[in-house]
Design an enzyme around this catalytic site. Structure first.
Site, mmCIF file in Angstrom:
data_model
loop_
_atom_site.group_PDB
_atom_site.id
_atom_site.type_symbol
_atom_site.label_atom_id
_atom_site.label_comp_id
_atom_site.label_asym_id
_atom_site.label_seq_id
_atom_site.Cartn_x
_atom_site.Cartn_y
_atom_site.Cartn_z
ATOM 1 N N HIS A 98 8.796 3.335 -3.530
ATOM 2 C CA HIS A 98 8.353 4.157 -2.395
ATOM 3 C C HIS A 98 7.313 3.394 -1.567
ATOM 4 C CE1 HIS A 98 7.194 8.144 -0.567
ATOM 5 N NE2 HIS A 98 6.064 7.474 -0.357
ATOM 6 N N GLU A 99 6.318 2.831 -2.241
ATOM 7 C CA GLU A 99 5.285 2.071 -1.536
ATOM 8 C C GLU A 99 5.845 0.767 -0.969
ATOM 9 O OE1 GLU A 99 2.392 3.150 -0.768
ATOM 10 O OE2 GLU A 99 2.551 5.002 -1.930
ATOM 11 N N HIS B 31 7.408 1.372 2.405
ATOM 12 C CA HIS B 31 6.410 1.453 3.476
ATOM 13 C C HIS B 31 6.004 0.049 3.935
ATOM 14 C CE1 HIS B 31 5.945 5.719 3.240
ATOM 15 N NE2 HIS B 31 5.283 5.746 2.091
#
Length: 226
Positions: A21-22, A25
């Protein structure tokens, strides 16, 4: 042995879900002009680069050990300098959406892999089935939770990028208080409601119900009938 089995089923999907998820980004931010995460070595889908020892390992491990019935954790947040993005208002939306988007992609991929579990040795089928289904559940929960329209969650930043400026500015100013507000809505409000005989459980309405619907849709899409 039961704890070790449950840990092996849940911990790996949790670590992959929150670290990728990170990573998403970071990757999207770098593509859109901000190299802050790149200079810190965070533009990588190697989970090790994003692991927060406390939030990614210790907290989920303790929850498993305590048989809490739910898992919670976080990775090291990816630093993004929105002013360095080529189109800050638009690109903030894309960077924020990348995290939930990859979680849904992982959930779909995990459900697809479930279709092929029969190719594994008999001794591995049960574990693989449980771990892959856990991956579907964890990634959908993470995506839905992060899409709540409250900064600093991804949904809040998406809302700030899409709303007209008069509405976006006051919402953006809530970021420093966002998690306190969120904890109040998810935990304090239901407790107050219970004392008054009212059902104020927003967790079920805002997170659980959409999560169950999306999981059912993905599993149905892969031929499991929901």
């Amino acid at each position: 042995m039961e704890f070790i089995y449950q840990a092996s089923v849940w911990i790996v999907p949790v670590i992959l879900a929150i670290t990728l998820h990170e990573a998403a980004h970071a990757w999207v931010a770098q593509k859109l002009g901000d190299d802050t995460a790149q200079r810190l070595g965070r533009v990588t889908f190697n989970p090790i680069a994003h692991i927060d020892r406390f939030g990614t390992i210790i907290v989920p491990g303790l929850l498993l050990l305590m048989n809490a019935g739910f898992l919670f954790g976080w990775a090291k947040p990816v630093p993004v300098n929105f002013r360095r993005l080529r189109n800050p208002r638009r690109d903030m939306v894309l960077v924020a959406a990348a995290g939930p988007a990859i979680n849904i992609a992982i959930a779909i991929f995990s459900a697809w892999l479930l279709r092929w579990r029969g190719l594994l040795p008999d001794a591995a089928i049960d574990w693989a089935q449980n771990a892959l289904y856990a991956s579907v559940v964890i990634n959908v929960i993470l995506a839905v939770f992060n899409m709540l329209p409250l900064p600093p969650l991804d949904g809040g930043r998406i809302a700030v990028g899409l709303l007209p400026a008069p509405l976006a500015r006051p919402l953006a100013r809530l970021e420093r208080y966002g998690f306190i507000i969120l904890l109040g809505f998810l935990f304090l409000l239901p407790w107050v409601g219970a004392q008054m005989g009212l059902d104020l459980n927003l967790f079920g309405r805002l997170i659980l119900e959409p999560t169950l619907w999306i999981i059912s849709f993905i599993m149905g899409l892969m031929g499991f009938g929901g």
